[in-house]
Design a protein around this motif. Structure first.
Motif, PDB file in Angstrom:
ATOM      1  N   ARG A   1       0.831  -1.210   0.000  1.00  0.00           N
ATOM      2  CA  ARG A   1       0.000   0.000   0.000  1.00  0.00           C
ATOM      3  C   ARG A   1       0.866   1.261   0.000  1.00  0.00           C
ATOM      4  N   ILE A   2       1.971   1.234   0.755  1.00  0.00           N
ATOM      5  CA  ILE A   2       2.873   2.382   0.765  1.00  0.00           C
ATOM      6  C   ILE A   2       3.518   2.550  -0.608  1.00  0.00           C
ATOM      7  N   ASP A   3       3.917   1.434  -1.229  1.00  0.00           N
ATOM      8  CA  ASP A   3       4.480   1.507  -2.586  1.00  0.00           C
ATOM      9  C   ASP A   3       3.498   2.169  -3.539  1.00  0.00           C
ATOM     10  N   SER A   4       2.242   1.795  -3.412  1.00  0.00           N
ATOM     11  CA  SER A   4       1.218   2.363  -4.290  1.00  0.00           C
ATOM     12  C   SER A   4       1.047   3.858  -4.056  1.00  0.00           C
ATOM     13  N   LEU A   5       1.072   4.253  -2.798  1.00  0.00           N
ATOM     14  CA  LEU A   5       0.956   5.681  -2.485  1.00  0.00           C
ATOM     15  C   LEU A   5       2.107   6.477  -3.087  1.00  0.00           C
ATOM     16  N   VAL A   6       3.311   5.960  -2.931  1.00  0.00           N
ATOM     17  CA  VAL A   6       4.472   6.665  -3.467  1.00  0.00           C
ATOM     18  C   VAL A   6       4.370   6.813  -4.980  1.00  0.00           C
ATOM     19  N   GLU A   7       3.901   5.783  -5.658  1.00  0.00           N
ATOM     20  CA  GLU A   7       3.769   5.843  -7.118  1.00  0.00           C
ATOM     21  C   GLU A   7       2.758   6.898  -7.554  1.00  0.00           C
ATOM     22  N   ARG A   8       1.721   7.106  -6.755  1.00  0.00           N
ATOM     23  CA  ARG A   8       0.644   8.024  -7.131  1.00  0.00           C
ATOM     24  C   ARG A   8       0.953   9.473  -6.786  1.00  0.00           C
ATOM     25  N   LEU A   9       1.971   9.709  -5.969  1.00  0.00           N
ATOM     26  CA  LEU A   9       2.326  11.075  -5.584  1.00  0.00           C
ATOM     27  C   LEU A   9       3.066  11.782  -6.718  1.00  0.00           C
ATOM     28  N   THR A  10       2.770  13.050  -6.897  1.00  0.00           N
ATOM     29  CA  THR A  10       3.557  13.850  -7.838  1.00  0.00           C
ATOM     30  C   THR A  10       4.863  14.260  -7.180  1.00  0.00           C
ATOM     31  N   LEU A  11       5.809  14.744  -7.973  1.00  0.00           N
ATOM     32  CA  LEU A  11       7.074  15.192  -7.412  1.00  0.00           C
ATOM     33  C   LEU A  11       6.857  16.332  -6.425  1.00  0.00           C
ATOM     34  N   ASP A  12       5.962  17.253  -6.749  1.00  0.00           N
ATOM     35  CA  ASP A  12       5.681  18.355  -5.823  1.00  0.00           C
ATOM     36  C   ASP A  12       5.132  17.834  -4.507  1.00  0.00           C
ATOM     37  N   GLU A  13       4.245  16.841  -4.581  1.00  0.00           N
ATOM     38  CA  GLU A  13       3.658  16.290  -3.361  1.00  0.00           C
ATOM     39  C   GLU A  13       4.700  15.519  -2.556  1.00  0.00           C
ATOM     40  N   LYS A  14       5.573  14.816  -3.251  1.00  0.00           N
ATOM     41  CA  LYS A  14       6.619  14.074  -2.552  1.00  0.00           C
ATOM     42  C   LYS A  14       7.532  15.014  -1.773  1.00  0.00           C
ATOM     43  N   THR A  15       8.021  16.038  -2.424  1.00  0.00           N
ATOM     44  CA  THR A  15       8.946  16.941  -1.730  1.00  0.00           C
ATOM     45  C   THR A  15       8.244  17.709  -0.623  1.00  0.00           C
ATOM     46  N   ALA A  16       6.934  17.955  -0.781  1.00  0.00           N
ATOM     47  CA  ALA A  16       6.191  18.644   0.275  1.00  0.00           C
ATOM     48  C   ALA A  16       6.131  17.812   1.549  1.00  0.00           C
ATOM     49  N   LEU A  17       6.258  16.483   1.408  1.00  0.00           N
ATOM     50  CA  LEU A  17       6.269  15.608   2.586  1.00  0.00           C
ATOM     51  C   LEU A  17       7.635  15.539   3.242  1.00  0.00           C
ATOM     52  N   LEU A  18       8.632  16.186   2.622  1.00  0.00           N
ATOM     53  CA  LEU A  18       9.999  16.075   3.098  1.00  0.00           C
ATOM     54  C   LEU A  18      10.544  17.364   3.691  1.00  0.00           C
ATOM     55  N   HIS A  19       9.689  18.339   3.939  1.00  0.00           N
ATOM     56  CA  HIS A  19      10.152  19.560   4.608  1.00  0.00           C
ATOM     57  C   HIS A  19       8.994  20.239   5.318  1.00  0.00           C
ATOM     58  N   GLY A  20       9.345  21.096   6.251  1.00  0.00           N
ATOM     59  CA  GLY A  20       8.342  21.804   7.017  1.00  0.00           C
ATOM     60  C   GLY A  20       7.720  22.940   6.238  1.00  0.00           C
ATOM     61  N   ALA A  21       6.578  23.396   6.737  1.00  0.00           N
ATOM     62  CA  ALA A  21       5.839  24.483   6.103  1.00  0.00           C
ATOM     63  C   ALA A  21       5.028  25.196   7.177  1.00  0.00           C
ATOM     64  N   PRO A  22       4.509  26.405   6.871  1.00  0.00           N
ATOM     65  CA  PRO A  22       3.642  27.084   7.839  1.00  0.00           C
ATOM     66  C   PRO A  22       2.367  26.289   8.076  1.00  0.00           C
ATOM     67  N   ASP A  23       1.944  26.252   9.316  1.00  0.00           N
ATOM     68  CA  ASP A  23       0.735  25.522   9.693  1.00  0.00           C
ATOM     69  C   ASP A  23      -0.473  26.454   9.536  1.00  0.00           C
ATOM     70  N   PRO A  24      -1.461  26.080   8.744  1.00  0.00           N
ATOM     71  CA  PRO A  24      -2.640  26.947   8.596  1.00  0.00           C
ATOM     72  C   PRO A  24      -3.469  27.058   9.866  1.00  0.00           C
ATOM     73  N   ALA A  25      -3.323  26.105  10.764  1.00  0.00           N
ATOM     74  CA  ALA A  25      -4.036  26.159  12.049  1.00  0.00           C
ATOM     75  C   ALA A  25      -3.048  25.802  13.157  1.00  0.00           C
ATOM     76  N   PRO A  26      -2.078  26.670  13.422  1.00  0.00           N
ATOM     77  CA  PRO A  26      -0.986  26.323  14.342  1.00  0.00           C
ATOM     78  C   PRO A  26      -1.466  26.085  15.763  1.00  0.00           C
ATOM     79  N   LEU A  27      -0.800  25.126  16.417  1.00  0.00           N
ATOM     80  CA  LEU A  27      -1.078  24.813  17.814  1.00  0.00           C
ATOM     81  C   LEU A  27       0.084  25.218  18.704  1.00  0.00           C
ATOM     82  N   GLY A  28       1.032  25.956  18.108  1.00  0.00           N
ATOM     83  CA  GLY A  28       2.196  26.383  18.870  1.00  0.00           C
ATOM     84  C   GLY A  28       3.319  25.371  18.857  1.00  0.00           C
TER      85      GLY A  28
END
Length: 842
Positions: free
Chosen positions: A57-84
């Protein structure tokens, strides 16, 4: 420079990828709980590996991700609803991948909401109780899940190599064996509740000074036998993530070291989670992902667009990105975060958290000195008490930086002592040292201005300049209390007192001391002012939300008056409890082992006025004590968390026996430490640092150099007395063979009170092993509680790892066979029992 520390390839430093060596279990000295025990809500402890269906299932998920989506999972970003929290990774909603929130630890869950403020990990470690570490971890795990978090950046397992380390309170010990035992159980506890533990900082992050740039050189044997032990144990316990350090190791940044992340962590230890960078610790794109870094925090400086461009340009293979994403998703799946119906988050159990916090604070309290029955307080001594010191009135909860949490509440020790002393007792208080200052006298400034409580509206500014005259020279401390991130500008005679550059102002960041009792941030600056005219100018900006601030001061005259009042109060009481403190925080090391401000002078004066003075230390690690011989007792309470006041009273009045033992040696002076007098060892020269002490960390160095410490590793007094006898040692742990030992001896409570003892076992070197070895190494311990007159036969199984050394030539752990000496007793320097045994004879 020694041959052992000569520069070599990082691959040789840590061992080749294929040379796994002899893997020997670290072994616990206390019974451990079964995986998943105590889990109330959410997924159980993570399994060792995902099943084949999950992997597909993880293999399938990785195959379906775009490059933009993959790299977005590999770095931090601003939280739209931050909890501190510290970090946020956006998910991929279209594929059912949730966002990740990462919170700081390790003494609580650091978010905006209130959380249980547990005692500092060094206090937990002082209990010498891995089972208690499991409980501590469960509180962290449950709270993290309840507060909306998925990953806790804890535990911190770097060794206390230098007493100056700014984050010593956040970690466990100078001893690698004790650190490994506690790291293993703390990880299990956190993950019992379904929260992912990210063990940090991998590796050799033992100081704050130059931590982002220093190049640390350590011999291979020393690395494996000291600093790496805690990380190895955490990985063996199933830690879901590892955080890379900011420093360099043998010329390469830790977060781009293939030797650390690939050869050692993954191939040798079998780690199957993901590696996240320390905050801003990633320094490259191609080198970092190629070495095995999976995630950059807190943003995407290197793993955002630069990573996508590198893949499209061919300098980073697509497989490297897919592998990093696969590691992240596989770990999320192990913890149930990718389930169609993720487990509901539990509610906070604040009462249970408070109970554990108090239990840890009493278990880890270390009684360093106790003369003439000063403690416990009883009889007349308990009915007439003077409490002295600012932290007697304002509770010191925890350290600063990543470790700071917002507690549910925290009582003052003065309140707890008054409650415990009862109605018939007289408990007086004297400040001793003014932490927060007093209002400037009315009419001092010309033109006048009220600077004691001002509010500047949002989007507005406010300024005032005035003059004042001093009749005589005096030492002034000016303080600014303020809300918000930007402190007001304060200029005295044209000099900015609180510039943005840290280190100029006296920085107090710990617990409730880093802020005034009403929560405002506090900064201080001390200057000597000459008689005559002076000009004070203040300007503040309201910012987006408006700002409150106040200017306060103390003087040499006011400090002398506070000292005199403390002495008078001490003389009027039967007993004195004097609270002393030192702030420590991430981002800066200590510059001295002395107590800050005028506290040494205060203790000297009060103890001279009343010899029944108990000094309670809320300090991060080893402290210089020029006043020691004049005191009645010294109680080390470290940073005791939100229940510290009640725990301190419990120990002072003898409701519990002080159960803690030192996990670090306290040196007699600042010259005689493992790093004293050698800048190349600490803090480094020209950005380079050498761990020239080798395997002789902490108490091992004091033994090797025959240096007498102020207090040795493992030291801690009890309210009762103990006798050790009947040592027997035989080859074969648990009665079997395989290179271990079974050590047995009798411990007897020879006093009149119920007490808690930490029986410790050390082993000497093997003469048949031609490798550097400690004079004595901690091999095991047992925490026991006995009634008056009760005796217990104690068994400590010493595993093969404790009897082994890392051989750089074989790239393996090698058993130190032959005749070995075994010691048992109360500390590394109080070992009344000794015996010899032949190891490996069977």
């Amino acid at each position: 420079m020694s041959e052992a520390l000569s520069r070599r390839s990082a691959l040789r430093l840590l061992g080749s990828a294929g040379a796994v060596g002899t893997v020997l279990a670290a072994g616990s000295c206390a019974p451990t709980l079964p995986p998943g025990a105590g889990s109330r809500t959410g997924p159980p402890a993570a399994p060792a590996a995902a099943g084949p269906g999950s992997a597909a299932r993880i293999d399938s998920l990785v195959e379906r991700l775009t490059l933009d989506e993959k790299t977005a999972l590999l770095h931090g970003a601003p939280d739209p609803a931050p909890l501190g929290q510290a970090g946020y990774v956006p998910g991929v909603p279209r594929l059912g991948i949730p966002a990740l929130r990462l919170a700081d630890g390790p003494a609580g869950v650091r978010v905006t909401a209130r959380s249980t403020a547990l005692p500092a990990p060094v206090m937990l470690a002082s209990a010498f109780d891995p089972a208690l570490a499991r409980e501590y971890g469960r509180v962290l795990g449950r709270e993290g899940r309840a507060l909306g978090q998925d990953v806790l950046l804890a535990p911190l397992v770097n060794l206390i190599r230098t007493p100056y380390a700014g984050r010593a309170f956040e970690t466990f010990a100078e001893d690698p064996r004790l650190t490994a035992d506690l790291a293993r159980e703390l990880v299990r506890g956190i993950q019992d509740e379904g929260l992912i533990a990210a063990v940090k900082h991998f590796a050799l992050n033992n100081q704050e000074q130059g931590r982002d740039t220093v190049d640390v050189i350590a011999a291979e044997q020393a690395l494996h036998e000291t600093e790496l032990r805690g990380f190895e144990a955490a990985v063996a316990a199933g830690a879901g993530a590892v955080m890379g350090a900011s420093n360099k190791v043998d010329g390469v940044y830790a977060c781009e070291s293939k030797a650390l992340l690939d050869a050692l962590l993954r191939k040798q230890w079998g780690f199957d989670g993901w590696v996240v960078s320390g905050w801003d610790a990633a320094h490259s794109t191609v080198a970092s992902i190629g070495a095995g870094l999976d995630m950059e925090m807190p943003g995407g400086t290197h793993f955002g667009r630069p990573l996508r461009d590198a893949v499209r340009g061919g300098s980073v293979p697509q497989d490297a990105v897919d592998l990093a994403v696969h590691r992240v998703l596989t770990t999320m799946d192990r913890f149930g975060l990718l389930a169609a119906r993720p487990a509901a988050r539990p509610a906070r159990d604040a009462a249970a958290g408070a109970r554990v916090a108090r239990k840890v604070a009493t278990a880890g309290a270390v009684l360093l000195r106790n003369e003439h029955g000063t403690l416990p307080l009883s009889g007349a001594a308990a009915r007439s008490i003077a409490v002295i010191g600012p932290t007697g009135q304002v509770p010191f909860v925890g350290g600063g930086g990543s470790a700071h949490v917002v507690p549910d509440g925290a009582a003052a020790p003065l309140t707890a002592i008054r409650r415990r002393a009862g109605k018939g007792a007289t408990v007086r208080y004297a400040l001793g040292e003014d932490l927060y200052g007093r209002a400037l006298p009315a009419g001092l400034l010309s033109p006048p201005a009220d600077l004691d409580d001002r509010f500047v509206d949002a989007g507005r500014g406010w300024s005032h300049a005035g003059e004042f005259r001093l009749a005589a020279d005096d030492e002034w401390t000016l303080l600014v209390h303020y809300t918000g991130r930007q402190r007001p500008g304060v200029r005295l005679d044209g000099q900015e007192l609180f510039p943005v550059r840290e280190g100029v102002a006296e920085h107090f960041a710990g617990g409730l001391l880093g802020s005034a009792p009403d929560g405002m941030t506090v900064r201080r600056r001390t200057l000597t002012l000459k008689a005559g005219l002076h000009r004070l100018a203040v300007n503040a900006q309201g910012g987006a939300r408006g700002q409150r601030f106040r200017i306060r001061y103390t003087t040499g005259t006011s400090r002398a008056a506070d000292l005199a009042e403390a002495v008078r109060t001490a003389k009027s009481a039967r007993s004195v409890v004097l609270f002393a403190y030192e702030d420590a925080t991430e981002g800066r090391d200590r510059t001295s082992l002395a107590l800050p401000g005028g506290q040494d002078r205060l203790i000297e004066a009060v103890a001279a006025a009343n010899p029944r003075t108990t000094v309670v230390l809320n300090t991060p690690s080893a402290t210089a004590m020029p006043w020691l011989s004049r005191t009645g007792a010294v109680l080390q309470m470290y940073y005791p968390g939100q229940e510290g006041a009640a725990a301190t009273a419990d120990v002072l009045f003898g409701d519990v026996d002080p159960g803690g033992r030192l996990t670090q040696t306290f040196p007699a002076d600042e010259q005689h430490t493992p790093v004293g007098g050698d800048p190349l060892r600490y803090p480094g020269v020209g950005g380079r640092q050498e761990y020239a002490e080798g395997v002789h960390v902490g108490h091992r160095w004091y033994d090797a150099q025959q240096v007498t410490p102020l207090f040795p590793f493992g030291h801690g007094l009890s309210y009762t007395s103990w006798h050790y006898e009947g040592l027997t040692v035989r080859d074969g742990a648990a009665g079997g063979r395989g290179g271990g030992l079974r050590v047995e001896f009798t411990v007897r409570n020879t006093g009149r009170r119920k007490g808690t003892e930490v029986a410790q076992v050390y082993v000497g070197p093997s003469r048949e092993l031609r490798l550097d070895q400690p004079v004595r190494a901690l091999a095991g311990y047992r925490r026991i509680t006995l009634a008056p007159g009760e005796a217990q036969r104690v068994t400590v199984d010493v595993d093969a790892r404790a009897l082994s050394s890392w051989d750089p030539e074989r790239r393996a752990w090698v058993l130190g066979s032959g005749r070995r000496e075994v010691f048992a007793g109360r500390s590394s320097r109080e070992l009344p029992l000794r015996s010899k045994v032949v190891v490996g004879s069977g």
